[in-house]
Write an enzyme that holds these catalytic residues in place. Structure first.
Site, PDB file in Angstrom:
ATOM      1  N   ARG A   1     -15.555  23.580  -4.728  1.00 21.31           N
ATOM      2  CA  ARG A   1     -14.663  23.623  -3.571  1.00 21.31           C
ATOM      3  C   ARG A   1     -14.122  22.223  -3.357  1.00 21.31           C
ATOM      4  NH1 ARG A   1     -16.789  22.129   1.273  1.00 21.31           N
ATOM      5  NH2 ARG A   1     -18.820  23.124   1.172  1.00 21.31           N
TER       6      ARG A   1
ATOM      7  N   HIS B   1     -15.454  22.953   3.735  1.00 22.59           N
ATOM      8  CA  HIS B   1     -15.992  24.319   3.836  1.00 22.59           C
ATOM      9  C   HIS B   1     -15.048  25.157   4.702  1.00 22.59           C
ATOM     10  CE1 HIS B   1     -18.739  27.654   4.408  1.00 22.59           C
ATOM     11  NE2 HIS B   1     -18.606  27.525   5.701  1.00 22.59           N
TER      12      HIS B   1
ATOM     13  N   TYR C   1     -20.733  14.327   3.680  1.00 20.82           N
ATOM     14  CA  TYR C   1     -21.931  14.777   2.967  1.00 20.82           C
ATOM     15  C   TYR C   1     -21.831  14.754   1.450  1.00 20.82           C
ATOM     16  CZ  TYR C   1     -19.382  19.277   3.369  1.00 20.82           C
ATOM     17  OH  TYR C   1     -18.437  20.259   3.350  1.00 20.82           O
TER      18      TYR C   1
END
Lengths: 436, 372
Positions: free
Chosen positions: B268, B272, B281
């Site tokens: 990805r 998200h 992150y």
């Protein structure tokens, strides 16, 4: 003429407010649909907002640093071209604005969350107000004890990150926000306090009269290179101020384009392209002096000065002249990331032919760069700021920068140097020249 | 993990656009080599369209027009490839990121935005489109899919050899969902009932901010083995591998071979959802590494080598921008749903408790005055 307003959207799920971090457009600017117009900081992250309209910026309704509620109009635009469905804004009670309503109807884009919710509708609908919970208020002493026990520091994640970067201990900062929330200003003022404090106490603490730092490693390499460069090549520096507004617009357009999705686009990229273009028109600046001959390079290994935690290094992008804009952008991003991680290899730093140094990121206007040894040209990009600028005998606000450049006078004479810098400047003024 | 002990993976199109069939995977190569050029062009067009749509939807969310957007950039190869590999009678049970699969099954893209705006729950007919509604509670769709597949078998619509009658089911889910009990239950029920289903995992390596390493100790394609569901890993950024593997294993499931699991290794590229910031992150270097494996770029190189020229790619780009404009206009034209919809779809028949609630809300609204 329709004036449309863009109310602050809820960019997360259930966020109620955001802080305006920066405006990337000014009144009078032409904006297109999906062009990034500002950055806001929410409790979760910094987010770029794309413009929902095409037209001319009428007014910025929110100042940098302001915290605004979701649903508050942040910008008004004189809409041209295709515009989304607009709804009529409330008639304004202020006479100063009412006059504006005579000349052009005011509209706003209905946003999903926040619109008519946080402000107007609430008061209009007369929702029953819940009584404040003063009756059961906890005694102050108990409250502070509880607060201390739970070590409750109230600060948004970006603020915590800032504090970490500035070395500020949030536990000792008095928050000025609601319920003691620590704000950006609190952290910054605490950091500046801390640095003042350090300056005052450091000499007193030290019992030594001086400190001897061994000249080794990166510092030694930097020093040797600088001395060698400064005392073998006679340096000549020139400077030119340039209106970089169109470069900034170009950067914005590239950022918004599909092809550049996920690629970092900065003014440095345009500058790099400008240097490659100008070097092709003025070959001597992209050469090497070797006492017996001057080697003129028909390729460009573009050095980019990078400040790393260990000091200055100048890795270069090999054959940068053969790259298209996306490739170059990717290469610059990669070079910077590698340098930051301390993973730059000696090979990355060899065989440079000309260098650019982006001192603008440190907030300074310009400087006299020293040549990277073996090269005869280096260009410095200063900070790009809004400044008064004369256009058609009128003073207008433009995004202005200073280009500084140093050359080895053994190879590059003043005329070539000036033409080269003028070429670089002309691209910054009109990036369309790159299509040449 | 060193390259030597990386699990085997079906890849027909390398990141540099080179086509080649690895030893042992000839059956997959044969499927691709039987395709005509128009179909290959469709694969490209669909990937480019859905990426352009994704970018526009992200902007619309940032302009306050959608409550949320779930970007799928980087996963176009897995979605468009496998979506086209699903047969005409087959049923699809997606998670909430399967915009590309939706496109290949005739779902109007505005329907997806309606859901993200809260206008309805999707609104398309799952029986007619065979594309079921997005599952917001992840991993539940695996149970729905297995249940449906069990029903298909009870109806006797598996392995009859009648192409118009037989059908199989495919369930899409991510690496994060595999760590939920529902997926294990689904695998078990599918295995013991020999259900006609393909489990399609898009392993995009991040379950919001949780890395794949915190979701599994073994490669995900082996997850079904203990239940009796064989699996394989495919390059999720290779649209041809995804098409060939899905088509072959859906054909097998339809003809009565039982369940199979495909793990499409992908990434990805974006967040998200529009509510999180991935730079908090994960490392930029990792993102760069995967950008170099982009499914659309490598397929473009492949098509150009097949002699497809600039005109085609320019056409696709223009069509993408037109689509973006159309979607934008349609989004702004969406009307708020009537308030009574809250009550209308709870029970098929009139219900006293719902009537009571509706009456309460009407009274409340009347007391508060104008809604607008």
């Amino acid at each position: 003429m329709t004036i449309a307003k863009f109310p602050l959207p809820d960019v997360g799920e259930g966020l109620t407010e955001a802080e305006m971090v920066s405006w990337l457009v000014a009144p009078g600017d032409h904006v297109t649909v999906n062009q990034t117009i500002c950055e806001i900081e929410t409790a979760k992250s910094i987010v770029e907002l794309p413009c929902p309209f095409e037209g001319e910026v009428d007014e910025l309704l929110v100042q940098v640093g302001d915290t605004v509620e979701v649903g508050t109009p942040i910008i008004s635009v004189r809409v041209t071209g295709d515009s989304p469905m607009l709804v009529a804004d409330k008639p304004d009670p202020h006479p100063a604005l009412a006059q504006e309503a005579d000349t052009g109807a005011e509209y706003k884009i209905p946003t999903l969350v926040g619109y008519g919710d946080a402000g107007e509708a609430k008061s209009r609908r007369g929702r029953p107000v819940r009584p404040a919970a003063t009756a059961t208020a906890v005694p102050v002493a108990m409250m502070s004890a509880a607060a201390m026990a739970s070590d409750a520091i109230i600060a948004k994640p970006p603020i915590r990150k800032l504090a970490k970067e500035l070395g500020v201990n949030l536990a000792v900062v008095n928050g000025s926000g609601t319920r003691g929330e620590i704000t950006r200003e609190d952290v910054i003022s605490s950091a500046s306090q801390a640095s003042v404090f350090k300056n005052l106490t450091t000499p007193a603490v030290s019992s030594e009269r001086e400190e001897r730092i061994p000249v080794k490693g990166m510092r030694k390499v930097i020093a040797t290179a600088m001395v060698k460069s400064a005392f073998t090549a006679p340096h000549v520096s020139i400077f030119v101020d340039v209106d970089a507004t169109r470069t900034m617009e170009y950067v914005k357009r590239l950022k918004a384009s599909v092809d550049f999705a996920g690629v970092k686009v900065t003014p440095l990229l345009i500058m790099a392209k400008a240097i490659i273009w100008a070097a092709r028109r003025n070959r001597m600046v992209n050469s090497t002096w070797s006492d017996t001959e001057i080697v003129v390079h028909y390729f460009v290994n573009l050095g980019i000065a990078a400040a790393t935690p260990r000091g200055l290094i100048v890795p270069n992008i090999k054959d940068a002249d053969a790259m298209n804009m996306i490739e170059l952008a990717t290469a610059i991003e990669k070079l910077a990331a590698t340098a930051r991680e301390g993973k730059t290899t000696p090979e990355d730093m060899q065989d440079g032919t000309i260098t650019v140094t982006n001192i603008g990121v440190f907030g300074v206007d310009t400087g006299t760069p020293i040549l990277n040894p073996g090269e005869v040209g280096i260009v410095a990009l200063g900070s790009i700021r809004k400044k008064p600028w004369v256009v058609d005998d009128e003073i207008v606000v433009r995004q202005v920068t200073t280009i500084g450049a140093t050359f080895d006078h053994r190879v590059v004479d003043g005329d070539v140097a000036s033409r080269f810098v003028q070429d670089v400047a002309s691209v910054m003024e009109e990036p369309a020249l790159l299509l040449d | 993990m060193t390259p030597e002990n990386q699990p085997p993976m079906l890849q027909l199109l390398a990141p540099d656009g080179t086509y080649g069939v690895p030893k042992g995977y000839e059956a997959y190569g044969k499927i691709i080599e039987g395709l005509d050029q128009d179909f290959l062009k469709t694969l490209y067009t669909d990937m480019a369209r859905i990426r352009r749509f994704d970018i526009e939807a992200t902007a619309l969310q940032r302009q306050g027009q959608l409550g949320l957007w779930v970007p799928a950039i980087g996963q176009e190869g897995a979605q468009i490839g496998s979506g086209h590999g699903v047969g005409k009678n087959d049923h699809i049970f997606p998670s909430y990121r399967e915009h590309g699969v939706a496109l290949t099954h005739g779902i109007e893209l505005i329907s997806i935005l309606k859901m993200m705006r809260g206008v309805n729950h999707g609104g398309w007919d799952p029986e007619e489109t065979r594309f079921h509604h997005y599952a917001i509670v992840l991993a539940t769709q695996v149970l729905h899919a297995v249940g449906y597949a069990m029903g298909v078998k009870l109806d006797g619509k598996v392995g009859t050899g009648d192409r118009d009658k037989d059908l199989a089911v495919i369930s899409y889910f991510g690496d994060g969902a595999t760590a939920e009990g529902d997926v294990s239950e689904g695998l078990l029920f599918a295995a013991v009932n020999e259900s006609p289903i393909v489990f399609f995992i898009q392993n995009n390596q991040w379950a919001i901010s949780s890395h794949i390493d915190s979701q599994t100790k073994v490669p995900l394609y082996t997850r079904g083995e203990g239940f009796g569901v064989p699996g394989m890993r495919i390059d999720g950024n290779d649209v041809l591998a995804c098409y060939a593997a899905t088509r072959l294993h859906m054909d097998n499931a339809r003809s009565g071979d039982g369940p199979f699991l495909l793990e499409a290794l992908t990434y990805r590229i974006g967040a998200h959802t529009t509510s999180d910031d991935p730079s908090k992150y994960r490392e930029e270097a990792e993102v760069d590494e995967w950008k170099a494996k982009d499914p659309i770029k490598r397929f473009e190189i492949f098509l150009r080598r097949q002699g497809i020229g600039d005109d085609f790619f320019e056409e696709v780009k223009v069509a993408g921008d037109d689509l973006a404009k159309k979607i934008r206009a349609e989004t702004f034209a969406l009307e708020d749903p009537p308030l009574e919809n809250i009550f209308n779809h709870v029970y098929t028949e009139q219900h006293p408790e719902i009537d009571k609630q509706r009456a309460w809300l009407e009274a409340y609204e009347a007391r508060m005055g104008d809604h607008e």
